[in-house]
Design a protein around this motif. Sequence first.
Motif, short mmCIF file in Angstrom:
data_model
loop_
_atom_site.label_atom_id
_atom_site.label_comp_id
_atom_site.label_asym_id
_atom_site.label_seq_id
_atom_site.Cartn_x
_atom_site.Cartn_y
_atom_site.Cartn_z
N VAL A 1 -14.87 -4.13 9.17
CA VAL A 1 -15.10 -4.67 7.83
C VAL A 1 -14.33 -3.86 6.80
CG1 VAL A 1 -16.82 -5.04 6.03
CG2 VAL A 1 -17.34 -5.67 8.38
N GLN A 2 -14.33 -2.53 6.95
CA GLN A 2 -13.60 -1.67 6.02
C GLN A 2 -12.10 -1.96 6.09
OE1 GLN A 2 -15.05 0.36 3.87
NE2 GLN A 2 -13.09 1.01 2.98
N GLU A 3 -11.60 -2.15 7.31
CA GLU A 3 -10.18 -2.47 7.50
C GLU A 3 -9.81 -3.79 6.83
OE1 GLU A 3 -7.41 -3.92 11.24
OE2 GLU A 3 -9.00 -2.47 11.64
N VAL A 4 -10.66 -4.78 6.99
CA VAL A 4 -10.40 -6.10 6.39
C VAL A 4 -10.43 -6.00 4.87
CG1 VAL A 4 -11.32 -8.42 6.08
CG2 VAL A 4 -11.22 -7.41 8.36
N ALA A 5 -11.43 -5.29 4.32
CA ALA A 5 -11.55 -5.14 2.87
C ALA A 5 -10.30 -4.48 2.29
CB ALA A 5 -12.79 -4.34 2.53
N GLU A 6 -9.79 -3.45 2.96
CA GLU A 6 -8.59 -2.77 2.49
C GLU A 6 -7.37 -3.68 2.56
OE1 GLU A 6 -8.28 0.73 4.82
OE2 GLU A 6 -9.93 1.78 3.80
#
Length: 221
Positions: free
Chosen positions: A157-162
């Motif tokens: 999720v963090q990767e997608v948000a970035e």
Amino acid sequence: MASSEAVQHQSDDHREDDENAPAEDEDTGAQVAPIVKLEEVAVTTGEEDEDPILDLKAKLYRFDKEGNQWKERGAGSVKLLKHKETGKVRLVMRQSKTLKICANHLVFPTMTVQAHAGSDKSCVWHAPDFADGELKEELFCIRFASIENCKTFMEKVQEVAESQVKKEENKDATAAAELLEKLSVGDSETKGKEEEKVPAEAKKDKDVEDEKATTETDKKD
């Protein structure tokens, strides 16, 4: 004696009926037409234009502000789905048996997932969710079967948000470049029109001078 013969006769009749009766699995040749004809119907999930980039089993909870407590939304598969054209990613979770939607929202650049203070297998996040058919700000908590799955979910999720942040920055940069290009084209067109206007005015002045010269010549004559 007569009674005994009657019993024997009835026994023989039953035996003949049993022998003549068709077996349970025997094909009698009878054809029964269906009462209702069912046609094949294509079932759509709304995920046909998306590619799954994450799919994990979990149990989801939402925080009930009125009751000041966590309430279970359901157990099933939580997915991150990436749209094939727009590249946007949304989080979708459905209950295992009923396939009812528990969560349905986009992964925004500002979205952050935090570890739950009371469990290494759980994490929490805020999101404007559309699972109930209307957009509502929700506080979710999701619990996985293992610590590894929880870490995988949080990292993805963090990767997608970035990636969505970079996409927004690229989008803004592209919009700014297009705006500058339009301004440059506009300046060029304006300059071209001004250059066209100057020769036209010069030609007009020259025509006036030629006309005056012709008039003076005619007077002399």
